[in-house]
Enzyme design. Sequence first.
Site: not given
Length: 245
Positions: A136-137
Site C-alpha cells: 500500500h505504501e
Amino acid sequence: ILTEMDGFDSREGVIVLAATNRADVLDAALLRPGRFDRRVVVQRPDRAGRAAILAVHTKNVPLAPDVSLERIAAETPGLVGAELRNLVNEAALLAARKGASAVRPEDFGEAMEKITLGPARSILLNAADRERTACHEAGHTLLALLVPGSDPVHRVSIVPRGMALGVTYQLPVDDRTSYAEDYLRARITSTLGGRAAEQLVYGVVTTGAENDLQQVTEIARQMVLRGGMSKKLGPSSFVAPRDEG
C-alpha cells in the site's frame, strides 16, 4: 464588553486588544468604528519564521551537530508556534528515553510522526498484513515519484501509529500560498496509489484506504466548491464568504 468599551473616556488613552481564531463569528457590533475596528491578521509562520521559532524553543535543548533547524522548518509546513514547541519537547523526551546526550534528527522525525499520527502501537501483525501494508505504501511512493508536480517523498514507514498501519510522508519543496489544479490532481492521484496497488497486486481492496478516501474527497470537494475547477459546473464558487464548510 460593549458596555465597558463605551464607558471609556477618549482622553484616557485606553487601547483594547483582543485575539480570536474565529473572527467570522464575531458580532458585527464589536467591529464597528470606535470598538475593534482595526484588524491585524496573523498568518501561520513561513519557513524562516518556523526556523526562528525553533531557535527560541531549542535554546536550552542540547542538539546533535547534524541537527539543522532550517531543515526541520522546511519539514513542518503549516505548524504554528505552539505546535513547534510541542515538537521540540517530544523530540527531547524521546532522546532522553533512549539515553542520548543530545537530540538527534531521527528524534525530531519520530516526534513528528507521533504528533501527526499518534504513538507507535505495539501490535503484532502477521506477515501477510505487513506485506499488504508495505504494498500500500509503495503504491503511494511510486505515484508520488512518477506523477509530475507531486510533492517529494520524505519518508515511508510501516510502523503502526494511531489508526494507521503505515504512512508515506510527502513534503513540499517550499511553503505554498496557492494551489494549482495540476498539483491538486497529483495529490489525489498519489493518495489513491495505495488503494490502486492493493487492487493491482491482490485483486481486492481493504479498509486501509479509508483515510486516503477521506482526504481525496475533501480535496476534490474544495476544488469544485471553492476553486471552480469543475468543467461541468464551470468557474463558480458555491461557498458563502463566511461559510467554513
